[in-house]
Design a protein around this motif. Structure first.
Motif, mmCIF file in Angstrom:
data_model
loop_
_atom_site.group_PDB
_atom_site.id
_atom_site.type_symbol
_atom_site.label_atom_id
_atom_site.label_comp_id
_atom_site.label_asym_id
_atom_site.label_seq_id
_atom_site.Cartn_x
_atom_site.Cartn_y
_atom_site.Cartn_z
ATOM 1 N N MET A 132 -1.430 -9.353 -1.958
ATOM 2 C CA MET A 132 -0.723 -10.520 -1.429
ATOM 3 C C MET A 132 -1.371 -11.835 -1.853
ATOM 4 N N LYS A 133 -2.631 -11.778 -2.297
ATOM 5 C CA LYS A 133 -3.272 -13.032 -2.718
ATOM 6 C C LYS A 133 -2.612 -13.611 -3.968
ATOM 7 N N THR A 141 3.031 -18.581 -2.089
ATOM 8 C CA THR A 141 3.349 -18.788 -0.670
ATOM 9 C C THR A 141 4.579 -19.677 -0.476
ATOM 10 N N TRP A 201 6.941 -16.883 -0.052
ATOM 11 C CA TRP A 201 6.661 -15.962 1.059
ATOM 12 C C TRP A 201 5.423 -16.433 1.811
ATOM 13 N N HIS A 225 4.455 -15.730 4.806
ATOM 14 C CA HIS A 225 4.068 -14.840 5.902
ATOM 15 C C HIS A 225 2.889 -13.954 5.521
ATOM 16 N N GLN A 226 2.046 -13.656 6.495
ATOM 17 C CA GLN A 226 0.956 -12.701 6.291
ATOM 18 C C GLN A 226 1.520 -11.292 6.448
ATOM 19 N N SER A 227 1.426 -10.506 5.389
ATOM 20 C CA SER A 227 2.033 -9.175 5.431
ATOM 21 C C SER A 227 1.338 -8.275 4.424
ATOM 22 N N ALA A 228 1.642 -6.984 4.520
ATOM 23 C CA ALA A 228 1.162 -5.997 3.545
ATOM 24 C C ALA A 228 2.371 -5.224 3.052
ATOM 25 N N ASN A 278 3.800 -6.411 9.186
ATOM 26 C CA ASN A 278 3.621 -7.803 9.594
ATOM 27 C C ASN A 278 2.207 -7.979 10.142
ATOM 28 N N LEU A 279 1.374 -8.712 9.402
ATOM 29 C CA LEU A 279 -0.018 -8.941 9.810
ATOM 30 C C LEU A 279 -0.197 -10.268 10.544
ATOM 31 N N SER A 280 0.900 -11.002 10.749
ATOM 32 C CA SER A 280 0.795 -12.348 11.341
ATOM 33 C C SER A 280 1.056 -12.290 12.848
#
Length: 283
Positions: free
Chosen positions: A113-114, A118, A121, A123-126, A145-147
């Motif tokens: 995701m790095k 952004t 996207w 959002h913090q996600s995997a 969803n990691l957020s």
């Protein structure tokens, strides 16, 4: 990543890395670009997925065929400058794990995701994809969803299937489903689908299994955690406009895509996951 006896990492002539599988059950190729499987051949059987003979496997360009991963939006974004079908299908995925036993090989990849813009996207996600390879193929796409806030997305596993003659190919199992085509509808599918023109049907409330009847045999296609799917063939005029696609190749392929689109879009609460699954096999 630790490899197994049947699995190796190789490079295309253009320098793209792919995972090569040569096992007692099947042969397969999975490209790290796009996290995309481009070949799946059950032992003593015919190929189960299709790739254009004009595909050039270039860096940063989506591969025409196999199973492109459309994520985190399907189709064109409301912002016309954003990439069609999202960014996952042109991103470089990371090989994560390989497990092999006598019954199956499981290969998982994750999208770092790095490297994601952004702007597209925030959002913090995997995101990970798993391929379970036997004499059938199962693909599992998991979003987490990691957020601390909910987000929504649409997606599809855009599977290209082979046929020796689209005009003698039909799809069964969509009867009773609703569909929208070229912005019109919803209509109700009343019978099996045959192909006589450009087809771009987005189905909702679809049964979980369909059958593609081709002159070469019947392909079973099933879905989990999805009530929507997409049926596509570009036909004559659209084929002339497609990249990496020969003018007459519409005769030899059809897409039937497991999806979460329209009212079937996914909304994930914090710390929740969703897995879209498609399973394909020769009947």
């Amino acid at each position: 990543m630790k490899l197994s006896p049947s699995v190796s990492i190789e490079q295309s002539e253009t320098g793209l890395e792919f995972i090569n599988v040569a096992s007692a059950k099947c042969d397969a190729k999975i490209f790290l670009q796009g996290g995309q499987i481009t070949e799946f051949i059950p032992k003593n059987n015919k190929p189960l997925i299709w790739v254009s003979k004009n595909e050039t496997f270039q860096e940063g360009v989506s591969i025409r065929g196999g199973i492109p991963i459309c994520w985190p939006w399907f189709g064109n974004h409301q912002n016309p400058n954003w990439p069609a079908h999202g960014f996952a299908r042109t991103s470089l995925w990371q090989a994560d794990e390989v497990h092999e036993n006598d019954e199956q090989i499981t290969i998982s990849l994750k999208l770092p995701m790095k490297q994601v813009n952004t702007t597209y996207w925030p959002h913090q996600s995997a995101l990970k994809v798993e391929f379970i390879l036997t004499d059938t193929l199962q693909v599992r796409l998991t979003t987490t969803n990691l957020s601390n806030a909910a987000f929504s997305y649409t997606q599809a596993l855009h599977t290209y299937f082979p046929t020796s003659d689209i005009k003698n190919t039909t799809v069964d199992g969509l009867q009773g489903a609703q569909y929208i085509e070229f912005g019109e509808g919803p209509f109700t599918q009343s019978e099996h689908v045959s192909f006589e023109r450009e087809t771009d049907m987005v189905y909702t409330q679809a049964a979980v299994q369909q059958h593609i009847h081709t002159p070469d045999g019947i392909i079973n296609v099933s879905r989990e955690n999805s009530s929507s799917c997409v049926l596509w063939n570009p036909w004559i005029e659209k084929s002339k406009r497609l990249s990496n696609f020969a003018d007459d190749e519409y005769l030899g392929m059809v897409c039937l895509e497991a999806a979460n689109v329209l009212e079937d879009k996914v909304t994930l609460e914090p710390k929740q996951s969703h897995t879209l699954i498609t399973t394909i096999s020769w009947a």
